[in-house]
Scaffold this active site. Structure first.
Site, PDB file in Angstrom:
ATOM      1  N   GLU A 192      -2.291   2.566 -11.662  1.00 40.91           N
ATOM      2  CA  GLU A 192      -1.839   3.255 -10.451  1.00 40.91           C
ATOM      3  C   GLU A 192      -0.911   4.428 -10.761  1.00 40.91           C
ATOM      4  O   GLU A 192      -0.175   4.899  -9.897  1.00 40.91           O
ATOM      5  CB  GLU A 192      -1.143   2.244  -9.535  1.00 40.91           C
TER       6      GLU A 192
ATOM      7  N   SER B 213      -3.137  -1.309  -4.908  1.00 38.65           N
ATOM      8  CA  SER B 213      -3.953  -0.152  -4.535  1.00 38.65           C
ATOM      9  C   SER B 213      -5.445  -0.456  -4.550  1.00 38.65           C
ATOM     10  O   SER B 213      -6.267   0.431  -4.743  1.00 38.65           O
ATOM     11  CB  SER B 213      -3.657   1.050  -5.452  1.00 38.65           C
TER      12      SER B 213
ATOM     13  N   SER C  71       0.082   7.132   3.492  1.00 41.96           N
ATOM     14  CA  SER C  71       0.575   5.768   3.299  1.00 41.96           C
ATOM     15  C   SER C  71       1.186   5.204   4.573  1.00 41.96           C
ATOM     16  O   SER C  71       1.906   5.889   5.303  1.00 41.96           O
ATOM     17  CB  SER C  71       1.612   5.726   2.171  1.00 41.96           C
TER      18      SER C  71
END
Length: 361
Positions: free
Chosen positions: A17, A184, A326
């Site tokens: 990530e 993720s 997000s």
């Protein structure tokens, strides 16, 4: 926070990530008010884990992130002194904002280092970070606390499980397979037969030996709640949001999150009955406490569309994404706490917690 703080922004990291971390850090960097924060950007290299001081005067954050400078480190007991490769002090830090996702950043490792250095930092401590990062351990603790979780089992090299065994144990041929210690949606995939199950377990195993297999909630609604701990220790739960993945993705995959600009819709506030929304917010706070979280977390839920009262905790992210798409910052913005105020609240909690810590004797 009247005085200007020298604030370390830690990003990158040795994790799949890594790139998401850089995207998140760019938005955090923009949210750090220069009147309140002198930002010290530190990029952790993907291949080596070396910390490099970036040039904050290089311009936009993507340029800063690429402008790697000298190697730096934090020494145990240094109280925030940032040292160069020869042990000379580069600067003295007041607080750290780790914007690191996944292993070697969100799992308690960086948190332990910052504790040893005596530097206040945003987010959960070692225990909460390590527990929430490990989906197997987290789900066991949530289940033991009486919180509703999706039925699951764990596959390891010593405890292999066939598709037929998983179906029998979980009561459905529709399964989801994911690494136990990743975020993720990396390494996550559905499995509906023996062949796809074997491929999914092999793909998830590339990110660690333990693999989680869960019952798939068909066409589940994905609901998210942001939790914030104030400097005084009060917990707040945000308005709720819903993830609506595009049909071609099927679920909220890595590509749907970060590659395809149209990969998912974010619906804020989520359209839910008031009683259901209240129940989810209460569960988010209970889960935050059960996993020993601190500072912030995004708590993810599944709601069965066929039975709206059927609410399941999915997972907890102690360093949730802060990119333009997000949910965590979007939920708080919708609740009246925009980016700069949110970051100040998180830093305020970090400093207050550090002041409350008993001295080691």
């Amino acid at each position: 926070m009247a005085a200007r703080l020298r604030t370390a922004l830690l990003f990158g990291g040795r994790s799949p990530e890594h790139d998401v971390s850089i995207m998140s850090a760019a938005h955090v960097h923009r949210a750090l008010d220069p009147a309140r924060h002198e930002v010290v950007p530190i990029r952790i290299e993907r291949e080596t884990g070396v910390w490099r001081l970036c040039n904050p005067g290089a311009g936009d954050f993507p340029v800063i992130a690429a402008s790697l400078g000298g190697v730096v480190s934090l020494a145990p007991g240094s109280g925030g002194r940032l040292l160069d490769a020869d042990g000379r002090e580069v600067t003295h830090l007041d607080v750290a904002v780790p914007v690191l996702h996944g292993p070697n950043g969100e799992d308690g490792t960086i948190q332990g280092l910052l504790d040893l250095a005596g530097l206040p930092y945003v987010g959960s401590g070692v225990t909460g970070s390590a527990v929430a990062m490990d989906k197997d351990v987290a789900k066991r603790l949530m289940r033991d606390a009486g919180l509703p979780v999706v039925p699951f089992l764990t596959v390891t090299p010593r405890r292999p499980v066939t598709y037929a065994e998983a179906v029998a144990a979980l009561g459905t041929p529709n399964l989801f397979v994911k690494p136990a210690r990743m975020g993720s949606s990396v390494g996550v995939g559905p499995a509906g037969d023996a062949e796809t199950f074997a491929r999914a377990v092999a793909a998830a195993s590339a990110y660690g030996e333990r693999v989680l297999v869960e019952r798939s909630i068909v066409r589940a609604r994905e609901i998210e709640c942001a939790v914030l701990e104030t400097a005084e220790g009060e917990l707040r739960a945000s308005v709720l949001g819903e993830i609506a993945p595009a049909p071609e993705h099927g679920f909220y995959s890595y590509d749907a999150k970060y590659v395809d600009a149209d990969g998912a819709g974010l619906l804020i506030p989520a359209e839910l009955p008031a009683a259901t929304a209240g129940r989810i917010r209460d569960l988010a706070l209970a889960c935050f406490d059960a996993l020993c979280c601190e500072g912030l977390a995004r708590v993810d839920f599944f709601v069965d569309p066929a039975a709206p009262d059927a609410i399941y905790l999915n997972e907890v992210n102690t360093l949730p994404g802060f990119t333009a798409i997000s949910m965590y910052p979007k939920l708080w913005a919708a609740d009246g706490l925009p980016g700069p105020a949110l970051i100040d609240a998180l830093v305020g909690h970090a400093l207050a917690r550090h002041r409350r810590r008993p001295e080691l004797v």
